[in-house]
Design a protein around this motif. Structure first.
Motif, PDB file in Angstrom:
ATOM      1  N   UNK A 185       1.030  -1.647  -0.322  1.00 21.17           N
ATOM      2  CA  UNK A 185       0.349   0.411   0.066  1.00 21.17           C
ATOM      3  C   UNK A 185       1.070   1.602   0.241  1.00 21.17           C
ATOM      4  N   UNK A 186       1.851   1.379   1.248  1.00 18.34           N
ATOM      5  CA  UNK A 186       2.808   2.248   0.960  1.00 18.34           C
ATOM      6  C   UNK A 186       3.774   1.888   0.907  1.00 18.34           C
ATOM      7  N   UNK A 187       4.966   2.141  -0.377  1.00 21.39           N
ATOM      8  CA  UNK A 187       6.470   2.165  -0.673  1.00 21.39           C
ATOM      9  C   UNK A 187       7.143   2.901  -1.080  1.00 21.39           C
ATOM     10  N   UNK A 188       8.384   2.884   0.169  1.00 13.94           N
ATOM     11  CA  UNK A 188       9.282   3.899  -0.292  1.00 13.94           C
ATOM     12  C   UNK A 188      10.981   2.981  -0.679  1.00 13.94           C
ATOM     13  N   UNK A 189      11.012   3.959  -1.565  1.00 11.26           N
ATOM     14  CA  UNK A 189      12.625   3.345  -2.465  1.00 11.26           C
ATOM     15  C   UNK A 189      13.374   4.304  -2.335  1.00 11.26           C
ATOM     16  N   UNK A 199       5.636  12.315   2.831  1.00 14.06           N
ATOM     17  CA  UNK A 199       4.889  11.231   2.263  1.00 14.06           C
ATOM     18  C   UNK A 199       3.299  11.776   1.453  1.00 14.06           C
ATOM     19  N   UNK A 200       2.652  12.528   2.601  1.00 13.65           N
ATOM     20  CA  UNK A 200       1.806  13.749   1.937  1.00 13.65           C
ATOM     21  C   UNK A 200       2.341  14.638   0.574  1.00 13.65           C
ATOM     22  N   UNK A 201       3.671  14.869   0.840  1.00 14.67           N
ATOM     23  CA  UNK A 201       3.675  15.882  -0.063  1.00 14.67           C
ATOM     24  C   UNK A 201       4.295  17.760   0.206  1.00 14.67           C
ATOM     25  N   UNK A 202       3.620  16.859   1.682  1.00 12.51           N
ATOM     26  CA  UNK A 202       3.930  18.778   2.013  1.00 12.51           C
ATOM     27  C   UNK A 202       5.238  19.205   1.818  1.00 12.51           C
ATOM     28  N   UNK A 203       6.258  17.993   2.202  1.00 16.43           N
ATOM     29  CA  UNK A 203       7.828  18.703   1.879  1.00 16.43           C
ATOM     30  C   UNK A 203       8.676  18.164   0.751  1.00 16.43           C
ATOM     31  N   UNK A 204       9.497  19.075  -0.111  1.00 22.03           N
ATOM     32  CA  UNK A 204       9.891  18.025  -1.199  1.00 22.03           C
ATOM     33  C   UNK A 204      10.928  16.582  -1.325  1.00 22.03           C
ATOM     34  N   UNK A 205      10.930  15.521  -2.018  1.00 26.91           N
ATOM     35  CA  UNK A 205      11.590  13.935  -2.135  1.00 26.91           C
ATOM     36  C   UNK A 205      13.076  14.854  -1.968  1.00 26.91           C
ATOM     37  N   UNK A 206      14.528  14.467  -1.649  1.00 25.08           N
ATOM     38  CA  UNK A 206      15.734  15.388  -2.220  1.00 25.08           C
ATOM     39  C   UNK A 206      15.845  13.604  -3.116  1.00 25.08           C
ATOM     40  N   UNK A 227      14.730   9.679  -4.408  1.00 30.52           N
ATOM     41  CA  UNK A 227      14.357   8.355  -3.980  1.00 30.52           C
ATOM     42  C   UNK A 227      12.080   9.130  -4.410  1.00 30.52           C
ATOM     43  N   UNK A 228      11.437   7.173  -4.214  1.00 35.34           N
ATOM     44  CA  UNK A 228       9.876   8.149  -4.664  1.00 35.34           C
ATOM     45  C   UNK A 228       9.215   7.348  -3.749  1.00 35.34           C
ATOM     46  N   UNK A 229       8.157   8.095  -3.300  1.00 31.98           N
ATOM     47  CA  UNK A 229       7.136   7.274  -2.922  1.00 31.98           C
ATOM     48  C   UNK A 229       5.639   6.776  -4.005  1.00 31.98           C
ATOM     49  N   UNK A 230       5.676   5.838  -3.186  1.00 34.37           N
ATOM     50  CA  UNK A 230       4.467   4.395  -4.094  1.00 34.37           C
ATOM     51  C   UNK A 230       2.657   4.480  -3.240  1.00 34.37           C
ATOM     52  N   UNK A 231       1.889   4.816  -3.955  1.00 38.12           N
ATOM     53  CA  UNK A 231       1.076   4.635  -2.989  1.00 38.12           C
ATOM     54  C   UNK A 231       0.084   3.734  -3.919  1.00 38.12           C
ATOM     55  N   UNK A 232      -0.484   2.549  -3.072  1.00 38.06           N
ATOM     56  CA  UNK A 232      -1.272   1.636  -4.352  1.00 38.06           C
ATOM     57  C   UNK A 232      -0.827   1.467  -5.841  1.00 38.06           C
ATOM     58  N   UNK A 233       0.418   1.406  -5.586  1.00 38.88           N
ATOM     59  CA  UNK A 233       1.520   1.203  -6.916  1.00 38.88           C
ATOM     60  C   UNK A 233       1.504   2.552  -7.450  1.00 38.88           C
ATOM     61  N   UNK A 234       1.394   3.508  -7.195  1.00 40.88           N
ATOM     62  CA  UNK A 234       1.275   4.979  -8.539  1.00 40.88           C
ATOM     63  C   UNK A 234       1.913   5.942  -7.483  1.00 40.88           C
ATOM     64  N   UNK A 235       3.193   6.105  -7.914  1.00 38.32           N
ATOM     65  CA  UNK A 235       4.023   7.001  -8.178  1.00 38.32           C
ATOM     66  C   UNK A 235       3.317   8.438  -7.381  1.00 38.32           C
ATOM     67  N   UNK A 236       3.199   8.962  -5.939  1.00 38.22           N
ATOM     68  CA  UNK A 236       3.552  10.157  -5.362  1.00 38.22           C
ATOM     69  C   UNK A 236       3.400  11.414  -6.472  1.00 38.22           C
ATOM     70  N   UNK A 237       4.219  11.817  -7.137  1.00 35.84           N
ATOM     71  CA  UNK A 237       4.687  12.798  -7.455  1.00 35.84           C
ATOM     72  C   UNK A 237       3.945  12.826  -9.121  1.00 35.84           C
ATOM     73  N   UNK A 238       2.861  11.623  -9.402  1.00 35.15           N
ATOM     74  CA  UNK A 238       1.600  11.536 -10.785  1.00 35.15           C
ATOM     75  C   UNK A 238       0.645  12.653  -9.810  1.00 35.15           C
ATOM     76  N   UNK A 239       0.356  11.895  -8.442  1.00 33.99           N
ATOM     77  CA  UNK A 239      -1.569  12.099  -8.570  1.00 33.99           C
ATOM     78  C   UNK A 239      -1.514  13.811  -7.534  1.00 33.99           C
ATOM     79  N   UNK A 240      -2.705  13.709  -7.984  1.00 32.40           N
ATOM     80  CA  UNK A 240      -2.792  15.541  -7.805  1.00 32.40           C
ATOM     81  C   UNK A 240      -3.578  15.457  -5.699  1.00 32.40           C
TER      82      UNK A 240
END
Length: 493
Positions: A1-5, A47-54, A56-69
């Motif tokens: 459900x949540x994956x941090x790489x 994880x919630x996008x309140x801070x920028x990621x330097x 790596x990636x965060x995936x929520x339910x298989x979707x990259x957090x950066x691609x979600x509105x």
């Protein structure tokens, strides 16, 4: 459900959170533990996008957090933090209704029948329905937190992120909130990712735990990792002792301060004994480390009052604990600090024996009756026997035992009691074999916890043999007194 790489980010350079790899499964209650400054809140904001990621990636339910509105994120995740400030003076119902925003359509975002039903449901769940028209600013900190929980649940998220959500709650409402979330997790397959400071609360509710240490994951596992005292010391830099919860298969942690309690005492002057026809009361000046199967005070505890109450041989109460508590209270003895036993033996026949064996002061108090004597190996069925027949043993020792040594000590004392019965040829009347005890025997070991800690107290140790000797002599003497009374002075060994 949540994956941090390889997740890195934060306010500083080098980043607060550095190269994290973590996977949280759908429908689990996952708890992140660590001291202040370890990066827990920073991780949530990444994880919630309140801070920028330097990196790596965060995936929520298989979707990259950066691609979600933002709307897509709000449909998947809700966040409850320790902050309960609201910029505008809304009513409770208005604040909870904000949780439906991600699901509303159209320009005017009107609430539908489903929205209203969800709002009503979550307000009932969080016990805030009676406050629906109350301005948020007039509520207490704990009440505000329940309102914000209702708002988060109104989002109907798949993931609930909790950042120290219980800080403003009293004990009752902490358990109410977490019980509610645990049921929600199990019934709706909700994924709960929580930051908690209270390790014992985390142990009770989490399915898995991760230690965050200096921005890195130190270890991930089930709550059994809270039994690793060396890891706890590394993370928190304090001494923590892990113990089993009394009713759940979960560890609970005991904090150990740096200061030490002075336990120097003169053993022979450290206790007072009161003996009447009704009860024997041994009171120590300081609490003793105890192990007992008494009616009151059973298990391993710290106690200072030790009582043996006389009852009729026909005593048959369904609430012996309540009876003892009442009797103790009557005589100004605090039941919560006491071991309590019962006997139908005449208390004037009690044996008090104080000795120093191999330099170790001990004191035994024994009352004994053998009318209910049994051979524990006898396979014959036994009915209820209404006669005088209980051996109650109090043994106090001026020594320092580990918990394992306390158990050893009980075994050593029991062996000595059995030897006394054997030498006096006390028999089970049903099998006519030598008895091993009575059907209602009780025992108490109390340790002053002075001196060097002793890890063993079995028959192969000096202290174990001392226990055996004093218990054997006191038990044998008490049984002789009982038999002398029963046979009106005509009993002979």
């Amino acid at each position: 459900m949540i994956k941090l790489n390889g997740l890195s980010g934060g306010y500083t350079q080098p980043p607060t959170v550095n190269g994290l790899d973590l996977e949280i499964n759908k429908g689990e209650f996952f708890t992140l533990l660590g001291p202040n400054g370890s990066g827990k809140t920073t991780l949530f904001k990444l994880i919630t996008g309140q801070l920028p990621i330097s990196e790596g990636e965060v995936y929520i339910d298989g979707k990259n957090l950066a691609t979600l509105s933002n709307i897509e994120k709000a449909k998947l995740m809700a966040v409850l933090t320790q902050e309960n400030k609201v910029a505008f003076d809304y009513t409770v119902e208005e604040i909870v209704s904000l949780g439906r925003y991600p699901h509303q359509k159209g320009i005017f975002k009107n609430l539908t029948k489903k929205d209203l039903a969800v709002i009503e449901e979550v307000m009932e769940l969080t016990n805030i329905s009676d406050f629906r028209k109350t301005p948020f600013r007039r509520m207490s900190g704990g009440e505000k937190q329940r309102v914000l929980l209702a708002k988060a649940l109104a989002q109907e998220p798949e993931i609930l992120l909790l950042d120290e959500p219980t800080n403003h709650l009293d004990i009752k409402h902490i358990f109410q909130m977490l019980d509610l979330l645990k049921k929600r997790q199990e019934n709706f397959d909700l994924t709960v990712f929580a930051i908690l400071h209270d390790l014992n609360i985390a142990s009770l509710y989490a399915d898995r735990i991760a230690f965050l240490h200096n921005g890195s994951i130190l270890e991930v596992g089930d709550v059994g990792i809270l039994r690793k005292e060396d890891k706890l010391k590394m993370v928190y830099d304090v001494e923590l002792k892990s113990r089993a919860h009394p009713t759940l298969p979960k560890p609970q942690l005991i904090m150990t301060p740096d200061y030490s309690v002075s336990r120097t005492m003169d053993f022979s002057k450290s206790y007072r004994i009161k003996q009447t026809e009704e009860y024997i009361h041994v009171e120590f000046n300081q609490h003793l480390r105890t192990i007992s199967n008494g009616v009151i005070g059973e298990g391993i505890q710290w106690l200072k009052h030790f009582c043996n109450f006389h009852v009729s041989k026909d005593y048959n109460s369904s609430e012996p604990k309540e009876d003892l508590q009442s009797w103790m209270t009557k005589h100004s003895i605090p039941p919560e600090q006491a071991v309590g036993m019962m006997t139908a033996v005449e208390l004037e026949d009690a044996v008090f024996l104080e000795e120093e064996i191999e330099g170790i002061p001990m004191m035994a108090v024994v009352t004994a009756g053998t009318g209910n004597a049994v051979d524990i190996t006898n396979e014959l069925n036994r009915g209820v026997i209404q006669t005088v027949g209980t051996i109650n043993i109090f043994l106090f020792i001026n020594a320092h035992f580990s918990d394992g040594a306390l158990v050893n000590g009980i075994i050593s004392a029991t062996e000595a009691k059995v030897k006394a019965l054997q030498d006096l040829k006390i028999k089970d009347i049903h099998s006519n074999t030598i008895a091993t005890g009575t059907s209602t025997d009780a025992i108490l070991l109390g340790l002053t916890q002075q001196g060097e800690k002793t890890p063993y107290a079995g028959s192969g140790t000096t202290v174990g043999k001392g226990i055996g000797q004093i218990v054997y002599r006191a038990t044998k003497k008490a049984i002789k007194k009982y038999l002398h009374r029963v046979y009106e002075g005509n009993w002979r060994q």
